[in-house]
Design an enzyme around this catalytic site. Structure first.
Site, PDB file in Angstrom:
ATOM      1  N   GLY A   1       0.783  -1.234   0.000  1.00 42.87           N
ATOM      2  CA  GLY A   1       0.000   0.000   0.000  1.00 42.87           C
ATOM      3  C   GLY A   1       0.813   1.282   0.000  1.00 42.87           C
ATOM      4  O   GLY A   1       0.302   2.330   0.383  1.00 42.87           O
TER       5      GLY A   1
ATOM      6  N   ASN B   1       1.670   2.974  -2.546  1.00 44.08           N
ATOM      7  CA  ASN B   1       1.032   3.889  -3.505  1.00 44.08           C
ATOM      8  C   ASN B   1      -0.289   4.441  -2.962  1.00 44.08           C
ATOM      9  O   ASN B   1      -0.617   5.601  -3.201  1.00 44.08           O
ATOM     10  CB  ASN B   1       0.847   3.193  -4.850  1.00 44.08           C
ATOM     11  CG  ASN B   1       2.178   3.056  -5.563  1.00 44.08           C
ATOM     12  OD1 ASN B   1       2.701   4.034  -6.078  1.00 44.08           O
ATOM     13  ND2 ASN B   1       2.741   1.856  -5.541  1.00 44.08           N
TER      14      ASN B   1
ATOM     15  N   HIS C   1       1.149   0.516 -13.121  1.00 47.89           N
ATOM     16  CA  HIS C   1       1.970  -0.664 -13.422  1.00 47.89           C
ATOM     17  C   HIS C   1       3.442  -0.249 -13.447  1.00 47.89           C
ATOM     18  O   HIS C   1       3.781   0.774 -14.052  1.00 47.89           O
ATOM     19  CB  HIS C   1       1.554  -1.278 -14.759  1.00 47.89           C
ATOM     20  CG  HIS C   1       2.282  -2.543 -15.058  1.00 47.89           C
ATOM     21  ND1 HIS C   1       2.184  -3.661 -14.244  1.00 47.89           N
ATOM     22  CD2 HIS C   1       3.137  -2.872 -16.046  1.00 47.89           C
ATOM     23  CE1 HIS C   1       2.949  -4.623 -14.736  1.00 47.89           C
ATOM     24  NE2 HIS C   1       3.537  -4.174 -15.833  1.00 47.89           N
TER      25      HIS C   1
ATOM     26  N   GLU D   1       6.805   5.733  -8.993  1.00 44.72           N
ATOM     27  CA  GLU D   1       5.363   5.432  -8.979  1.00 44.72           C
ATOM     28  C   GLU D   1       4.611   6.397  -8.081  1.00 44.72           C
ATOM     29  O   GLU D   1       3.533   6.879  -8.445  1.00 44.72           O
ATOM     30  CB  GLU D   1       5.115   4.025  -8.418  1.00 44.72           C
ATOM     31  CG  GLU D   1       5.501   2.921  -9.336  1.00 44.72           C
ATOM     32  CD  GLU D   1       5.058   1.573  -8.789  1.00 44.72           C
ATOM     33  OE1 GLU D   1       4.456   0.842  -9.567  1.00 44.72           O
ATOM     34  OE2 GLU D   1       5.306   1.264  -7.612  1.00 44.72           O
TER      35      GLU D   1
HETATM   36  C1  GAR Z   1       3.503  -1.463  -7.306  1.00 44.82           C
HETATM   37  O1  GAR Z   1       4.809  -1.548  -7.818  1.00 44.82           O
HETATM   38  C2  GAR Z   1       2.484  -1.524  -8.424  1.00 44.82           C
HETATM   39  O2  GAR Z   1       2.879  -0.832  -9.565  1.00 44.82           O
HETATM   40  C3  GAR Z   1       2.448  -3.016  -8.677  1.00 44.82           C
HETATM   41  O3  GAR Z   1       2.418  -3.570  -7.386  1.00 44.82           O
HETATM   42  C4  GAR Z   1       3.184  -2.725  -6.506  1.00 44.82           C
HETATM   43  C5  GAR Z   1       2.363  -2.416  -5.277  1.00 44.82           C
HETATM   44  O4  GAR Z   1       3.113  -1.671  -4.336  1.00 44.82           O
HETATM   45  N1  GAR Z   1       1.312  -3.376  -9.475  1.00 44.82           N
HETATM   46  C6  GAR Z   1       1.372  -4.298 -10.443  1.00 44.82           C
HETATM   47  O5  GAR Z   1       2.371  -4.954 -10.672  1.00 44.82           O
HETATM   48  C7  GAR Z   1       0.094  -4.479 -11.247  1.00 44.82           C
HETATM   49  N2  GAR Z   1       0.338  -5.288 -12.384  1.00 44.82           N
HETATM   50  P1  GAR Z   1       2.369  -0.965  -3.122  1.00 44.82           P
HETATM   51  O6  GAR Z   1       1.439  -2.019  -2.511  1.00 44.82           O
HETATM   52  O7  GAR Z   1       3.460  -0.590  -2.163  1.00 44.82           O
HETATM   53  O8  GAR Z   1       1.608   0.224  -3.645  1.00 44.82           O
END
Ligand code: GAR
Length: 198
Positions: free
Chosen positions: A13, A15, A110, A180
């Site tokens: 989480g 992001n 992504h 991101e």
């Molecule tokens: C992030 O890197 C996001 O871009 C990726 O999962 C991670 C979640 O991080 N999503 C994908 O790969 C979707 N295909 P977070 O839980 O710390 O936000």
């Protein structure tokens, strides 16, 4: 008008946190009206609860059909009348049973450039391409999700992230995640500030 966001998150989480922070500081003219996870153990839920946002788990039942789960998830989201549903580390594919309920309104993040490394482990696969083929950069994108294409759809924002010669998975992940956090907020600023078709 302040936009209503429902954020779907399956894991750490970080992001989601970037969105919560930007919403709280006023940098992003949006309210996170609910955070929904498919995973009751997701740290995203702790972040959401700490921020005071409405926090919900919608877990798949054993053997539940994807379309059935997606319809339940759509109902849970629809209760909050979101302007956008943001997939911020949401690690389940969504079928039209979900997507058809939110046309032009589902946004995915992504950790790769458009057309590159769809699916899971995108950062790891970019590092392997660097080691085997000399790939010098990867990136991050935010896009709309019109259909069941995996990590594919009209791009809202994308940015390249360099891969350094001595990168490890950890160092590259760190750089990609920092990119991101900034790009997701920027992309959502762009969306919530743009006039929408009725
Ligand atoms: C992030 O890197 C996001 O871009 C990726 O999962 C991670 C979640 O991080 N999503 C994908 O790969 C979707 N295909 P977070 O839980 O710390 O936000």
């Amino acid at each position: 008008m302040t936009a209503r966001l429902v954020v779907l998150a399956s894991g750490n989480g970080s992001n989601l946190q970037a969105l919560l922070d930007a919403s709280q500081s006023g940098e992003l003219d949006a309210t996170i009206v609910a955070v929904i996870s498919n995973n009751a153990d997701a740290f995203a839920l702790t972040r959401s609860t700490s921020s005071g946002a409405t926090t919900i788990v919608v877990a798949a039942e054993p053997g539940e059909l994807r379309a059935h789960y997606d319809a339940r998830l759509a109902d849970a989201c629809a209760e909050f009348s979101p302007d956008y549903v943001v997939l911020a580390g949401w690690m389940r594919l969504l079928s039209m049973a979900f997507l058809a309920q939110f046309p032009q309104s589902v946004v995915n993040l992504h950790p790769a450039l458009p057309g590159e490394f769809p699916g899971t482990h995108a950062i790891e696969r970019a590092l392997q391409a660097h080691q085997r083929l000399g790939l010098g950069r990867t990136g991050v994108m935010v896009h709309l999700v019109p259909d069941e294409g995996v990590d594919n759809g009209p791009v809202i924002a994308a940015v390249e992230v360099p891969i350094e010669l001595d990168d490890t998975l950890e160092s590259l992940e760190q750089r990609v995640h920092a990119a991101e956090h900034a790009l997701l907020v920027q992309a959502m600023q762009h969306l919530v500030n743009a006039p929408r078709n009725p």
